[in-house]
Every structure is written in C-alpha cells, then in structure tokens.
Scaffold this motif. Structure first.
Motif, PDB file in Angstrom:
ATOM      1  N   ALA A   1       0.826  -1.211   0.000  1.00 35.98           N
ATOM      2  CA  ALA A   1       0.000   0.000   0.000  1.00 35.98           C
ATOM      3  C   ALA A   1       0.860   1.260   0.000  1.00 35.98           C
ATOM      4  N   ILE A   2       1.918   1.254   0.801  1.00 38.53           N
ATOM      5  CA  ILE A   2       2.807   2.414   0.867  1.00 38.53           C
ATOM      6  C   ILE A   2       3.493   2.635  -0.475  1.00 38.53           C
ATOM      7  N   GLU A   3       3.948   1.543  -1.085  1.00 37.53           N
ATOM      8  CA  GLU A   3       4.621   1.644  -2.381  1.00 37.53           C
ATOM      9  C   GLU A   3       3.666   2.165  -3.453  1.00 37.53           C
ATOM     10  N   ALA A   4       2.386   1.822  -3.327  1.00 38.16           N
ATOM     11  CA  ALA A   4       1.390   2.267  -4.300  1.00 38.16           C
ATOM     12  C   ALA A   4       0.942   3.706  -4.064  1.00 38.16           C
ATOM     13  N   GLY A   5       1.433   4.325  -3.000  1.00 44.89           N
ATOM     14  CA  GLY A   5       1.122   5.737  -2.757  1.00 44.89           C
ATOM     15  C   GLY A   5       0.102   5.997  -1.666  1.00 44.89           C
ATOM     16  N   LYS A   6      -0.274   4.968  -0.897  1.00 46.25           N
ATOM     17  CA  LYS A   6      -1.234   5.164   0.197  1.00 46.25           C
ATOM     18  C   LYS A   6      -0.661   6.157   1.197  1.00 46.25           C
ATOM     19  N   SER A   7      -1.394   7.211   1.509  1.00 48.32           N
ATOM     20  CA  SER A   7      -0.886   8.250   2.403  1.00 48.32           C
ATOM     21  C   SER A   7      -1.605   8.301   3.748  1.00 48.32           C
ATOM     22  N   ASP A   8      -2.826   7.799   3.803  1.00 42.42           N
ATOM     23  CA  ASP A   8      -3.597   7.839   5.045  1.00 42.42           C
ATOM     24  C   ASP A   8      -3.245   6.614   5.884  1.00 42.42           C
ATOM     25  N   LEU A   9      -2.288   6.761   6.800  1.00 43.42           N
ATOM     26  CA  LEU A   9      -1.819   5.627   7.578  1.00 43.42           C
ATOM     27  C   LEU A   9      -2.836   5.164   8.616  1.00 43.42           C
ATOM     28  N   ALA A  10      -3.665   6.072   9.101  1.00 40.87           N
ATOM     29  CA  ALA A  10      -4.711   5.674  10.042  1.00 40.87           C
ATOM     30  C   ALA A  10      -5.713   4.755   9.341  1.00 40.87           C
ATOM     31  N   ASP A  11      -6.053   5.095   8.110  1.00 37.60           N
ATOM     32  CA  ASP A  11      -6.968   4.266   7.332  1.00 37.60           C
ATOM     33  C   ASP A  11      -6.323   2.922   7.013  1.00 37.60           C
ATOM     34  N   LEU A  12      -5.033   2.943   6.664  1.00 32.25           N
ATOM     35  CA  LEU A  12      -4.314   1.698   6.366  1.00 32.25           C
ATOM     36  C   LEU A  12      -4.265   0.799   7.599  1.00 32.25           C
TER      37      LEU A  12
END
Length: 277
Positions: free
Chosen positions: A231-242
């Motif tokens: 997810a991080i590599e794909a650009g996920k920025s909302d860590l609370a949601d992750l």
C-alpha cells in the motif's frame, strides 16, 4: 516494457546487468492443476509480492507467500499451482551460474528461505531503483547485497515429528493456516482459524510454531507488514486508514510493527519506495 503472456502469465522485464536480470511476473490461473514443468535458464530466486501458491522446485514442494522466497537452479524443474481466479505477483531474480557461485562459494542452498520485513524492503527497493534507471553498477551491488543477506538468513528452527505421516499432516495443517492468514490477516481470529481447520487453537498454535519457528501472531504481523509495504509503495498516504484496513489497533500500532519488521517507519518507507516519475 515488453510483455509476454501465456496461460494467464505476464512477464515484464525490469532490468538486467552483469550476470543477472530482474522481472515482474503476474499469474492468474485458469485451472486447478500444476503447470507444466519448466527449467530456468539460470538460478531463479522468486519473491512473492502478493498472493499465495504452491511451488515444486527440484522435487521439493512448498507453499510460497510473501514471507518465503524460493530458489531453483538451472538443472531443477519447477512447476506451480495457483488458485483459480486469484492474481499472484512475484519478482523474479535470475542469476547466471558464475554469479551464484561467487555469492555462495559452492555452498548448497535450501530451496526456500524466509523473507523478513527488512529483506522485503531491500527487494522492493531494488525494483524501484531499477525502474528509475539506476546504473548497472548500483543495481549489481544492490542485487549482490540482497542475495547475500537472504542466503545468510538462518532458516527457522523446526521440530520435526517422529513419524513421517504425522509430520506430513502437521505441514498440511500449517500450510492451510498460512493460506487463511494470507488471504485475511486483518479480521480472522485464532479460534475461527482453528475451527475452520478442525483442531483446537492450542494444537494449531503449538504445531505452527514447531513447523515454522514462528508464532501465529508473528506470522500474521509479517503478512500485514508486507501488505502495508504494498500500500505504501502504491502511494497510500492515510496511515490511520491503512492501520484500520489491516486490523491494527491504531496508527501507532502499525508504525511500531512496521518499524520492528523493516527497520523503518511507514513515512520513511514512503520516501524510499516512492513510485518513479
């Protein structure tokens, strides 16, 4: 990039260098059966980025998931059995005989090796640098360091059952638990997994650690960390949601677990693995 499609398989070259090449392999199975045996051109090291499937390597059968890389030599036939309808993505690192001999000095290598969080970061970073057109000298050094670290990682301490039939039954049970956790590490509870597998939670926990050298909790966390890396590599920025998606208690719990497995915080990993422009 050129693509090669055969029976639901897509192979995308990423980079090549002196004695090695790097490819992304995506497979969507169309039938529940083992693929036709193939013999790699060189020594092929497969990292599972997403998914879970069975692999036969030189007569050795294993369950491949993101926590395990498997290695086959140029004289070893390989075949795979994927889940119908599921998409599995791997990074294939193919090395020449001379490249491999220089790394191992002729020491025999087990066909499957554990992939810890920090090694998962190193393999993803190699792919990321290759996609950004890093020069061949840098890629060769990164490849050598990655493979050297991977092969130096000690195999988990396993306690084999005395009877072959018991050992086989235990491996089947543990592999089934791994498949369930890989498919849903965020919501499945230990009791539910044990119920699905027809055993007690205590028995499953004991056998799992005996077979893998890891607790079920440790394995579940490692799977969740691999999903977080995706997810991080794909650009996920909302860590609370992750964190919520992966079943962590909160953002802080996600950060502690990722840092413990990978040696970096999610924010630092985002900078390391940012997609190329």
């Amino acid at each position: 990039m050129a693509e090669h499609r055969r029976c639901g398989r897509t192979v995308v070259p990423i980079a090549s260098g002196d004695g090695f090449s790097l490819k992304q392999v995506t497979i969507r199975a169309r039938a529940e059966s083992w693929s036709e045996p193939e013999t790699p051109v060189g020594h092929q090291l497969m990292f599972v980025r997403r998914g879970v499937f069975r692999a036969r390597v030189g007569g050795h059968t294993l369950l491949a998931d993101p926590t395990v890389a498997y290695l086959g030599g140029p004289a070893q036939e390989q075949s795979i059995a994927h889940r119908v309808g599921a998409e599995d993505t791997c990074t294939a690192l193919v090395m020449s005989e001379s490249f491999m001999v220089e790394l191992t000095e002729g020491t025999p290598v087990h066909p499957s090796v554990p992939v810890t969080g920090d090694l998962a970061v190193a393999h993803r970073l190699l792919s990321a640098r290759a996609r950004r057109s890093a020069d061949s000298f840098e890629l060769a050094e990164m490849t050598i360091r990655l493979v050297g670290r991977l092969l130096a990682t000690p195999a988990p301490m396993q306690q084999a059952a005395r009877r072959a039939t018991t050992a086989a039954a235990q491996r089947t049970l543990v592999d089934a638990a791994r498949e369930l956790l890989t498919g849903d590490p965020s919501t499945l509870g230990l009791r539910e997994i044990a119920q699905r597998l027809g055993c007690s939670p205590y028995h499953l926990s004991r056998i799992f650690r005996r077979q893998t050298g890891m607790t079920l909790t440790g394995y579940r966390n490692r799977i969740r960390v691999h999903l977080a890396l995706d997810a991080i590599e794909a650009g996920k920025s909302d860590l609370a949601d992750l964190a919520a998606e992966l079943g962590f208690a909160d953002h802080a719990h996600l950060t502690r677990t990722v840092r413990g497995e990978c040696g970096h915080t999610p924010q630092a990993l985002r900078r390391l693995l940012a997609a190329p422009n």
